[in-house]
Design a protein around this motif. Structure first.
Motif, mmCIF file in Angstrom:
data_model
loop_
_atom_site.group_PDB
_atom_site.id
_atom_site.type_symbol
_atom_site.label_atom_id
_atom_site.label_comp_id
_atom_site.label_asym_id
_atom_site.label_seq_id
_atom_site.Cartn_x
_atom_site.Cartn_y
_atom_site.Cartn_z
ATOM 1 N N ILE A 1 0.834 -1.210 0.000
ATOM 2 C CA ILE A 1 0.000 0.000 0.000
ATOM 3 C C ILE A 1 0.864 1.253 0.000
ATOM 4 O O ILE A 1 0.611 2.202 -0.753
ATOM 5 N N ILE A 2 1.907 1.266 0.835
ATOM 6 C CA ILE A 2 2.760 2.446 0.934
ATOM 7 C C ILE A 2 3.499 2.709 -0.370
ATOM 8 O O ILE A 2 3.614 3.866 -0.809
ATOM 9 N N GLU A 3 4.001 1.675 -1.003
ATOM 10 C CA GLU A 3 4.685 1.864 -2.279
ATOM 11 C C GLU A 3 3.722 2.367 -3.343
ATOM 12 O O GLU A 3 4.126 3.119 -4.245
ATOM 13 N N GLY A 4 2.458 1.963 -3.230
ATOM 14 C CA GLY A 4 1.463 2.473 -4.165
ATOM 15 C C GLY A 4 1.145 3.935 -3.918
ATOM 16 O O GLY A 4 1.060 4.739 -4.852
ATOM 17 N N ILE A 5 0.983 4.315 -2.633
ATOM 18 C CA ILE A 5 0.656 5.702 -2.291
ATOM 19 C C ILE A 5 1.784 6.651 -2.670
ATOM 20 O O ILE A 5 1.562 7.721 -3.237
ATOM 21 N N PHE B 1 1.231 -5.128 -6.357
ATOM 22 C CA PHE B 1 -0.052 -4.438 -6.491
ATOM 23 C C PHE B 1 -0.486 -4.378 -7.958
ATOM 24 O O PHE B 1 -1.647 -4.629 -8.298
ATOM 25 N N THR B 2 0.452 -4.053 -8.843
ATOM 26 C CA THR B 2 0.146 -3.989 -10.276
ATOM 27 C C THR B 2 -0.225 -5.362 -10.816
ATOM 28 O O THR B 2 -1.145 -5.494 -11.633
ATOM 29 N N ALA B 3 0.489 -6.406 -10.355
ATOM 30 C CA ALA B 3 0.218 -7.760 -10.829
ATOM 31 C C ALA B 3 -1.169 -8.234 -10.398
ATOM 32 O O ALA B 3 -1.871 -8.903 -11.163
ATOM 33 N N ILE B 4 -1.567 -7.895 -9.197
ATOM 34 C CA ILE B 4 -2.911 -8.270 -8.727
ATOM 35 C C ILE B 4 -3.969 -7.566 -9.565
ATOM 36 O O ILE B 4 -4.975 -8.165 -9.960
ATOM 37 N N THR C 1 3.417 -13.586 -11.527
ATOM 38 C CA THR C 1 4.108 -12.557 -10.745
ATOM 39 C C THR C 1 3.613 -12.552 -9.308
ATOM 40 O O THR C 1 4.409 -12.432 -8.363
ATOM 41 N N VAL C 2 2.299 -12.670 -9.119
ATOM 42 C CA VAL C 2 1.728 -12.699 -7.763
ATOM 43 C C VAL C 2 2.275 -13.884 -6.976
ATOM 44 O O VAL C 2 2.714 -13.740 -5.816
ATOM 45 N N VAL C 3 2.288 -15.050 -7.590
ATOM 46 C CA VAL C 3 2.769 -16.257 -6.911
ATOM 47 C C VAL C 3 4.267 -16.163 -6.646
ATOM 48 O O VAL C 3 4.746 -16.513 -5.562
#
Length: 310
Positions: free
Chosen positions: A252-256, A267-270, A277-279
């Motif tokens: 979340i912090i890296e996204g904000i 976050f982008t992969a989800i 990438t998620v796995v």
């Protein structure tokens, strides 16, 4: 023999956790409705022959348990999988780990230094306004949702006061990492400070402290040398474990703050349904957490002789 049995038992428990959690994540990601291969083309329809070839290439035509075993086999060779765009997941993570590690370590250092300081001051001023105020502030700060705290920090310190950058890493460390690491560190301060406070209070009333005072040893030496060494054991255990959580909790912090780290990649992969990438990232984070758990056990044995004797 007892030590060897304990090591084997710990390795077995780690293996169960690793395979169990990775399978759950793999199952959850690749059993979701929708076809990721057809999603690659967007609104265009792919020929069935192309779809079949891509599904075979990514092993999506095999049963889920067989896909997982193939993934684990590749993992033991250092292969975290291939994205649906044909790029190795490990290569993507490698380029982003420095940002995430820098952010997590910065937050961890703030959490450790400030948390221990607050805990010691609170213990030495037990029941005072300072004690109640410090603990109250840390508890209130840790109760605010992380995305709210991050946005508020950006608005106050980045936009209104213009002290720190609100996004990116163009200004390098520590300037670009102060705000995001402080936001993350706030959520561990309450736990660290309370652990240190209770431990310091417990040790101040211990028999060896009474004996040291009777011998005329100064209060500063008693607290700084004897009490602190014993009081830091629970805090050290928590901090060592928390480092693994910090590495995985920066999404979340890296996204904000728009930081190009592993959390932002996850976050982008989800969001784009990029299952490999998620796995792959989740597996790496699980491994990090298990490694930090081993380090915690080693540190606990180093700091507490009773553990070694046990």
């Amino acid at each position: 023999m007892r030590t060897a049995a304990g090591i084997l038992q710990r390795v077995a428990s780690f293996a169960i956790v690793f395979f169990g959690v990775t399978f759950i994540i793999y199952f959850a990601v690749f059993s979701l409705p929708g076809d990721p291969i057809r999603a690659l083309a967007g609104d265009r329809a792919l020929p069935q022959s192309v779809v079949d070839a891509l599904r075979e290439q990514y092993n999506l035509d095999a049963p889920l348990w067989q896909q997982y075993l193939t993934y684990i086999g590749g993992l033991f060779r250092g292969d975290f999988g291939i994205t649906f765009q044909g790029r190795p997941v490990g290569e993507q993570m490698l380029s982003r780990w420095p940002v995430t590690i820098t952010l997590a370590l910065s937050a961890w250092m703030l959490e450790a230094v400030v948390g221990i300081l607050i805990g010691v001051v609170s213990a030495l001023t037990r029941g005072s306004v300072i004690d109640k105020g410090l603990l109250g502030i840390t508890v209130i700060a840790s109760c605010i949702p992380v995305f709210v705290l991050g946005v508020v920090a950006q608005l106050i310190f980045g936009v209104q006061l213009d002290w720190l950058p609100v996004a990116g890493i163009t200004e390098g460390w520590p300037t670009s990492y102060i705000l995001p690491s402080a936001v993350i560190a706030l959520f561990g301060l309450a736990a660290v400070s309370r652990l240190v406070r209770s431990s310091v209070l417990e040790n101040l009333s211990a028999g060896y402290v009474t004996t040291a005072r009777a011998k005329g040893i100064g209060e500063g030496r008693i607290v700084g040398l004897h009490v602190m060494r014993n009081s830091l054991i629970p805090a050290t255990t928590f901090l060592a474990t928390d480092l693994g959580f910090l590495l995985g909790g920066t999404v979340i912090i890296e996204g904000i703050f728009n930081l190009p780290g592993v959390g932002n990649l996850l976050f982008t992969a989800i969001r784009t349904h990029e299952g490999p990438t998620v796995v792959g990232i989740s597996t790496a984070l699980i491994l990090i957490f298990l490694i930090t758990t081993i380090v915690v056990d080693a540190l606990h044995a180093l700091l507490d002789p009773r553990t070694r004797r046990g």
